[in-house]
Design an enzyme around this catalytic site. Structure first.
Site, short mmCIF file in Angstrom:
data_model
loop_
_atom_site.label_atom_id
_atom_site.label_comp_id
_atom_site.label_asym_id
_atom_site.label_seq_id
_atom_site.Cartn_x
_atom_site.Cartn_y
_atom_site.Cartn_z
N ASP A 415 59.78 17.18 38.95
CA ASP A 415 58.63 16.47 39.50
C ASP A 415 59.01 15.80 40.82
O ASP A 415 60.19 15.59 41.13
CB ASP A 415 58.16 15.42 38.49
CG ASP A 415 56.69 15.09 38.62
OD1 ASP A 415 56.05 15.56 39.58
OD2 ASP A 415 56.17 14.36 37.75
N GLU A 418 58.21 14.83 47.20
CA GLU A 418 57.36 14.83 48.39
C GLU A 418 57.45 13.51 49.18
O GLU A 418 57.30 13.53 50.40
CB GLU A 418 55.89 15.04 48.01
CG GLU A 418 55.63 16.25 47.12
CD GLU A 418 55.65 15.89 45.64
OE1 GLU A 418 55.46 16.79 44.82
OE2 GLU A 418 55.85 14.68 45.32
N ASP A 481 48.63 16.98 40.07
CA ASP A 481 47.78 16.07 39.31
C ASP A 481 46.30 16.29 39.62
O ASP A 481 45.72 15.69 40.53
CB ASP A 481 48.16 14.62 39.62
CG ASP A 481 49.58 14.31 39.17
OD1 ASP A 481 50.15 15.10 38.41
OD2 ASP A 481 50.13 13.28 39.61
#
Length: 757
Positions: A415, A418, A481
């Site tokens: 995950d 970024e 998401d």
């Protein structure tokens, strides 16, 4: 970034310089270099006090031409740069004359006109695919003294642009402003987790901008007949990639930047997650696993999300002893049920983690310019960021993953990656702006390499969110998401199809959406889409995603499409081989598979799964759906009904149905096992023959479980007779007319079957 004010003017504070002529040209056996002053040279005095653009043309591989535009060349080149595993020194030809200079690589030629106006044409198949004309290339200085290198390439009437990463807006990028800059922005904005400075067109070419930092694209949005890209730098390099078809472009692009890796067969099965902020322990996990078995829903992977570690400690790579006191035993018990396991990780170390001080003292975390550790409180209190440019830090991080693998963990969900700051100093002296996007590449490659190492070099799988160019080498990537709505279902599909046009072979998404709890109708409609994606995961934020949490029908829908996918494994395995060997994605926009059908150009609510199966997800509670069917008679894989195109179709489907159509003139192998993705696909295989044309003659390979080797089958049609022959005689198999009950069966020892139409 826009520099002009309409067609005639410049924005306030912008000064522009453009090559005016190909004044001088030098060539050698591998390159062509053009010296282009920004004003025509009429006499010697014009050579003074005037910038000179240096444009070098090369070729890293057959059919690809590289262009490097340089203003001032004396800067210090700092890492990172994209690794280009396919780059080499192919044979090229150069030609320099008074009126033209050319460099040719395979079918593609860069032609520089040496006339009164500056012009570069990229020519193939006897025509200019695109061109850079007057003011098409240049240097821009803005009011803040920033220096930009700009390239504008012509778009002809009807030319459209695809790609640029996983973008959630319209599939066709014309009219859009796209900044290549990774952001944790969800799926409902112009931001993206996976930004890729590569696009392909329907005009026979693609473009890869070889700059790992921010690249600003104006796709028919500043000048409506041009695609513009710019970087804040003194130099810009890009590659024009010849097709001629979109598949050919992806083939060359992924050969240059890295092919999508193979992934293990078990990864294609259904993944179930604990979800994010829900309460769970081993008893919860066991109840989910047993519930899936009781409802006869095959499960392949169980995923533990963030709270397998203790709160405020992410990441310390330690199981929370309050909820998982016996992790080794629990993992062994899950393996005994035939399940693989995945755990969530990220590249951040919280201040409370026992690893923080260790990492900080050894220089494993990003530092500010004053030498202090870069920290903030977003996501985890006081967290630092692992510096993967430091080989020791990379090995340190990998050592913790090895320990988890030794416990029994099979995969990692990588995950984040970024939110990478630019006010930092990297161990290897990397440029912070270039590292912002490239960080995802180092992060995911570190994890993938550990998994491959621990599997003895065998196929491995990560479940990654962030990426950049070349990230396709470390699959699988999921869509991030999304909300739990039909609108978000559509935007997720657009993102996946956009990523497919960017060189990524596999893609997944959270079935039912991530944020909030989906209405049962949303969940049930999302299930066919999820199971007819390359990878399929049930995951959410604050609520469990087991189907019985919704209603009994959700259980039935999930069972139906999970077992269908497992029976499709002989087909999906062959499609995955195409992704690995040719760079053709498993999930394909219609325009990729049907580039000569103009009706497919803008379609982004349906897709092809491989080259044989059309999927149109139903995005309404009532079941209303409209979709386009290309030429021929297509057969529903679910109920055998026929649809003849080319035309638009409107239908209403129940929750257990969706448009899933098999292309005419198809031999579709359907496996005999529906409870496991790993099996001998040829044993008991049914060959579904759909609308075979008279004279049909095809050969397919029914692959082995891990996608290598397999059984060769030849199918022919002559008149009303279909004949199939196989090179394997030790297993039973069937030949069936698609959409009907007409079939013939072969016992072991039989290598040939015939079927009457």
């Amino acid at each position: 970034m826009k520099f002009t004010d309409g067609y005639w003017g410049m924005r306030p504070g912008v000064e522009a310089l453009h090559p005016a002529q190909a004044y001088d040209v030098e060539s050698d056996p591998s390159s062509l270099t053009v010296y282009a002053p920004t004003r025509r040279i009429e006499h010697r005095g014009d050579t003074l006090n005037r910038p000179l653009a240096t444009i070098r043309f090369t070729s890293p591989m057959d059919g690809v031409v590289g262009v490097r535009i340089t203003h001032h060349s004396g800067g210090v080149e700092r890492p990172p740069r994209f690794e280009l595993p396919g780059a080499g020194s192919p044979p090229v030809t150069t030609h320099v004359a008074d009126d033209v200079a050319e460099l040719t690589s395979g079918p593609l030629t860069a032609r520089i006109v040496r006339g009164d106006d500056w012009r570069v044409d990229f020519v193939a198949d006897g025509r200019a695919l695109t061109s850079s004309g007057t003011k098409g290339m240049g240097f821009m200085t803005t009011s803040d003294s920033a220096h930009h290198v700009v390239q504008r390439l012509d778009l002809g009437p009807g030319d459209v642009v695809y790609g640029l990463g996983e973008r959630f807006g319209p599939l066709v990028k014309n009219g859009q402003v796209v900044d290549i800059w990774n952001n944790d922005g969800g799926t409902a904005s112009e931001q993206a987790y996976k930004n890729v400075p590569f696009y392909l067109t329907n005009a026979g070419y693609g473009v890869f901008v070889n700059h790992p930092g921010r690249v600003s694209f104006e796709v028919a949005s500043e000048m409506v007949s041009r695609t513009q890209f710019s970087v804040e730098d003194q130099e810009l390099e890009y590659f024009v990639i010849h097709g001629p078809t979109p598949k050919d472009i992806l083939d060359r692009y992924t050969a240059l930047t890295g092919r999508p890796a193979r992934v293990p067969a078990w990864s294609y099965g259904l993944w179930l997650s604990t979800s994010f902020t829900t309460d769970y322990d081993e008893a919860t996990v066991t109840s989910f696993v047993e519930g899936m078995a009781e409802h006869r829903i095959p499960l392949s992977v169980f995923h533990f999300d963030c709270f397998w570690m203790r709160e405020f400690n992410w990441c310390d790579f330690e199981w929370d002893p309050r909820t998982f006191p016996d992790p080794e035993g629990m993992l062994a018990r899950l393996h005994a049920r035939g399940l693989r396991t995945c755990v969530w990780i990220n590249p951040y170390i919280a201040q409370r983690s026992a690893l923080f001080d260790q990492a900080a003292s050894k220089g494993y975390l990003l530092r500010r310019r004053d030498g202090s550790v870069w920290q903030w409180d977003r996501w985890q209190a006081g967290m630092g960021v692992v510096d993967f440019t430091n080989p020791e830090a990379r090995e340190w991080y990998a050592s913790h993953l090895r320990r988890l693998i030794d416990m029994g963990v099979d995969s990692f969900k990588t995950d984040f990656g970024e939110r990478i700051p630019t006010d930092v100093v990297w161990d290897d002296g990397a440029d912070p702006e270039r590292m912002h996007n490239y960080y995802a590449q180092l992060y995911n490659s570190t994890v993938a390499e550990v998994l491959r190492e621990k599997r003895g070099g065998a196929d491995a799988v990560v479940f990654a969110r962030s990426a950049t160019a070349g990230g396709q080498q470390f699959p699988v990537h999921w869509g991030g998401d999304c909300d739990s709505t039909f609108a978000s279902m559509a935007e997720s599909l657009r993102g996946g199809l956009s990523l497919a046009m960017s060189g990524f072979g596999y893609w997944s998404h959270d079935i039912g959406g991530f944020e909030n709890t989906p209405d049962p109708a949303v969940f049930k409609r999302w299930v066919p889409f999820g199971l007819l994606s390359s990878h399929s995961r049930l995951h959410g934020a604050g609520s469990y995603r087991v189907p019985w949490e919704f209603d009994d029908e959700a259980v039935d829908v999930l069972r139906r499409f999970t077992t269908l996918k497992l029976r499709l494994m002989p087909y999906l395995s062959a499609v995955a081989r195409e992704a690995h060997e040719q760079g053709t994605p498993m999930m394909r926009p219609m325009a990729l598979e049907f580039p000569d059908d103009p009706a497919t150009t803008y379609l982004d609510r349906q897709y092809m799964l491989g080259d044989r199966i059309l999927v149109a997800p139903v995005m309404s509670a009532e079941g209303d759906v409209s979709y386009y069917v290309p030429d021929g008679t297509w057969t529903s894989l679910l109920d055998g009904s026929k649809v003849t195109g080319p035309r638009w179709v409107r239908e209403t489907h129940g929750f257990g149905s969706a448009p899933v159509l098999v292309r005419p003139d198809t031999v579709l192998p359907l496996g005999a096992t529906d409870d496991d993705p790993q099996y001998d696909y040829a044993d008991g295989v049914t060959l579904l023959v759909h609308e075979p044309a008279d004279g049909h003659d095809s050969t397919l390979v029914v692959p082995a479980a891990e996608g290598t080797g397999g059984t060769t089958v030849r199918v022919t049609r002559s008149g009303a007779t279909v004949r199939a022959t196989t090179d394997r005689d030790d297993v039973p198999w069937r030949l069936r007319l698609g959409g009907t009950d007409t079939l013939v069966e072969a016992e072991p020892g039989t290598t040939s079957l015939t079927l009457s139409l």
